[in-house]
Design a protein around this motif. Structure first.
Motif, PDB file in Angstrom:
ATOM      1  N   GLY A   1       1.834  -0.083  10.770  1.00  0.00           N
ATOM      2  CA  GLY A   1       0.730   1.470  11.171  1.00  0.00           C
ATOM      3  C   GLY A   1      -0.729   2.034  10.890  1.00  0.00           C
ATOM      4  N   LEU A   2      -1.302   2.337  11.593  1.00  0.00           N
ATOM      5  CA  LEU A   2      -2.327   2.796  12.426  1.00  0.00           C
ATOM      6  C   LEU A   2      -3.099   3.167  11.457  1.00  0.00           C
ATOM      7  N   PHE A   3      -2.450   3.999  10.251  1.00  0.00           N
ATOM      8  CA  PHE A   3      -3.415   4.246   9.041  1.00  0.00           C
ATOM      9  C   PHE A   3      -2.996   4.039   7.806  1.00  0.00           C
ATOM     10  N   ILE A   4      -2.641   2.869   7.951  1.00  0.00           N
ATOM     11  CA  ILE A   4      -2.158   2.021   6.553  1.00  0.00           C
ATOM     12  C   ILE A   4      -3.512   0.751   6.707  1.00  0.00           C
ATOM     13  N   GLY A   5      -4.041   1.337   4.791  1.00  0.00           N
ATOM     14  CA  GLY A   5      -5.040   0.522   4.651  1.00  0.00           C
ATOM     15  C   GLY A   5      -5.200  -1.192   4.778  1.00  0.00           C
ATOM     16  N   GLN A   6      -6.300  -1.952   5.339  1.00  0.00           N
ATOM     17  CA  GLN A   6      -5.474  -3.419   5.048  1.00  0.00           C
ATOM     18  C   GLN A   6      -5.391  -4.445   4.071  1.00  0.00           C
ATOM     19  N   THR A   7      -5.557  -3.383   2.967  1.00  0.00           N
ATOM     20  CA  THR A   7      -5.012  -3.496   1.702  1.00  0.00           C
ATOM     21  C   THR A   7      -5.216  -1.728   1.121  1.00  0.00           C
TER      22      THR A   7
ATOM     23  N   LYS B   1      -3.446   6.986   4.853  1.00  0.00           N
ATOM     24  CA  LYS B   1      -2.540   7.303   4.887  1.00  0.00           C
ATOM     25  C   LYS B   1      -1.926   7.003   3.317  1.00  0.00           C
ATOM     26  N   ARG B   2      -1.739   7.417   2.323  1.00  0.00           N
ATOM     27  CA  ARG B   2      -1.581   7.018   1.201  1.00  0.00           C
ATOM     28  C   ARG B   2      -0.015   7.387   0.145  1.00  0.00           C
ATOM     29  N   PRO B   3      -0.372   6.568  -0.924  1.00  0.00           N
ATOM     30  CA  PRO B   3       0.800   5.898  -1.169  1.00  0.00           C
ATOM     31  C   PRO B   3       1.634   6.799  -1.655  1.00  0.00           C
ATOM     32  N   ARG B   4       3.065   6.907  -1.935  1.00  0.00           N
ATOM     33  CA  ARG B   4       4.054   8.047  -2.713  1.00  0.00           C
ATOM     34  C   ARG B   4       4.418   6.955  -3.678  1.00  0.00           C
ATOM     35  N   ILE B   5       4.586   7.864  -4.710  1.00  0.00           N
ATOM     36  CA  ILE B   5       5.287   7.976  -6.086  1.00  0.00           C
ATOM     37  C   ILE B   5       6.826   9.516  -6.541  1.00  0.00           C
TER      38      ILE B   5
ATOM     39  N   ASP C   1      11.181   4.564 -10.522  1.00  0.00           N
ATOM     40  CA  ASP C   1      10.139   4.821  -9.156  1.00  0.00           C
ATOM     41  C   ASP C   1      10.856   4.935  -7.934  1.00  0.00           C
ATOM     42  N   THR C   2      10.831   5.882  -6.528  1.00  0.00           N
ATOM     43  CA  THR C   2      10.709   5.765  -5.480  1.00  0.00           C
ATOM     44  C   THR C   2       9.111   5.231  -5.381  1.00  0.00           C
ATOM     45  N   ILE C   3       8.615   4.446  -4.226  1.00  0.00           N
ATOM     46  CA  ILE C   3       7.499   4.019  -3.869  1.00  0.00           C
ATOM     47  C   ILE C   3       7.330   4.608  -2.032  1.00  0.00           C
ATOM     48  N   GLU C   4       6.672   4.937  -1.535  1.00  0.00           N
ATOM     49  CA  GLU C   4       6.486   5.084  -0.057  1.00  0.00           C
ATOM     50  C   GLU C   4       5.057   4.353   0.236  1.00  0.00           C
ATOM     51  N   ILE C   5       4.865   4.329   1.290  1.00  0.00           N
ATOM     52  CA  ILE C   5       3.593   3.076   1.865  1.00  0.00           C
ATOM     53  C   ILE C   5       3.616   3.443   3.531  1.00  0.00           C
ATOM     54  N   GLY C   6       3.805   3.967   4.237  1.00  0.00           N
ATOM     55  CA  GLY C   6       3.929   4.571   5.314  1.00  0.00           C
ATOM     56  C   GLY C   6       5.730   4.507   6.525  1.00  0.00           C
ATOM     57  N   PRO C   7       6.516   3.492   6.753  1.00  0.00           N
ATOM     58  CA  PRO C   7       7.861   3.067   6.890  1.00  0.00           C
ATOM     59  C   PRO C   7       8.219   2.717   6.163  1.00  0.00           C
ATOM     60  N   LEU C   8       7.734   2.370   4.608  1.00  0.00           N
ATOM     61  CA  LEU C   8       7.931   1.164   3.724  1.00  0.00           C
ATOM     62  C   LEU C   8       8.158   2.116   2.481  1.00  0.00           C
TER      63      LEU C   8
END
Length: 257
Positions: free
Chosen positions: A177-183, A203-207, A222-229
């Motif tokens: 993802g373009l806006f996902i950090g390297q970490t 793109k910040r993670p969401r819980i 807990d549901t964790i969302e990071i971009g398409p993941l």
């Protein structure tokens, strides 16, 4: 498919509307107009709760609402729904019902679900959270797992002290993802608890639908969302089935974008 029946608690005979729950689809509940179920009442948070269809089951999650979400008069953080469950939000009820020919999820209620029933008392997700229910389900469990809901497959057991998630090919879980950090984020183990920490990227993670500003103590389901993941954090006994190599969402390490 199961039906969610929206009713007023003042008049239990008056049905306001039915909402079908499709497999593989999430349904959001709240006061704002962008929700699937809009409840126009000041006791209801803008984004109050959601229901995720996961395989054949349906998971209700409270989105850190101000006044809480209740099922059968018990406050919940997360709960697998079963036939005839009554969800109470403000002055309204949502009845979860399955058709006669559908699986009604027998044996999944109560302790068998490892429900995190305590209400999250933190005001937000900025800084470390100390949430009731974060220790629920640890007894007898070797390590928690990340169960991939979308953007990946299977499960990953969190044996490492630090799990890295991001675009970098050396990450334990690689997310494109373009806006996902390297970490983008890490999950660290400390004194038997697990914390998700935002590291970098636009793109910040969401819980549970809420953006992570710093570090959050993870609680069961807990549901964790990071971009398409999209993943779910679940305490479970480590077995040969879920002890496996990390799952890569889109590409293995060493493959360039």
């Amino acid at each position: 498919m199961p039906i969610l029946t929206f009713m007023s608690r003042k008049d239990s005979q008056k049905k306001l509307r039915d909402y079908p729950l499709d497999k593989g689809v999430s349904l959001t509940i709240g006061r704002l107009e962008d929700n699937d179920v809009v409840i126009r009442h000041m006791a209801v948070s803008g984004h109050h709760a959601k229901i995720d269809a996961i395989a054949e089951r349906f998971l209700l999650t409270d989105l850190d609402s101000k006044n809480g979400t209740f099922v059968n008069d018990r406050p919940i953080q997360n709960r697998w729904l079963v036939h005839d469950d009554e969800i109470v939000i403000g002055k309204y009820s949502l009845i979860f019902r399955c058709a006669l020919d559908e699986v009604r999820f027998p044996g999944m209620g109560g302790d068998g679900l490892r429900d995190a029933t305590a209400k999250n008392e933190t005001a937000g997700l900025s800084g470390p959270s100390h949430r009731k229910g974060a220790d629920a389900g640890k007894s007898g469990c070797a390590a928690p797992i990340l169960s991939f809901l979308s953007g990946g497959e299977g499960e990953m057991t969190l044996f490492k002290a630090l799990t890295k998630i991001g675009r970098n090919a050396s990450s334990d879980i690689v997310v494109e993802g373009l806006f996902i950090g390297q970490t983008s984020a890490t999950i660290r183990r400390h004194d038997g608890s697990y914390y998700l920490c935002y590291v970098g990227g636009i793109k910040r993670p969401r819980i549970n639908g809420r953006r992570v500003k710093d570090e959050v103590l993870l609680a069961p389901f807990d549901t964790i969302e990071i971009g398409p993941l999209k993943m779910q954090f679940v305490w479970g006994t480590a077995t040969d089935e879920n002890v496996r190599e990390p799952r890569y969402t889109t590409r293995p390490p060493g493959v360039q974008e």
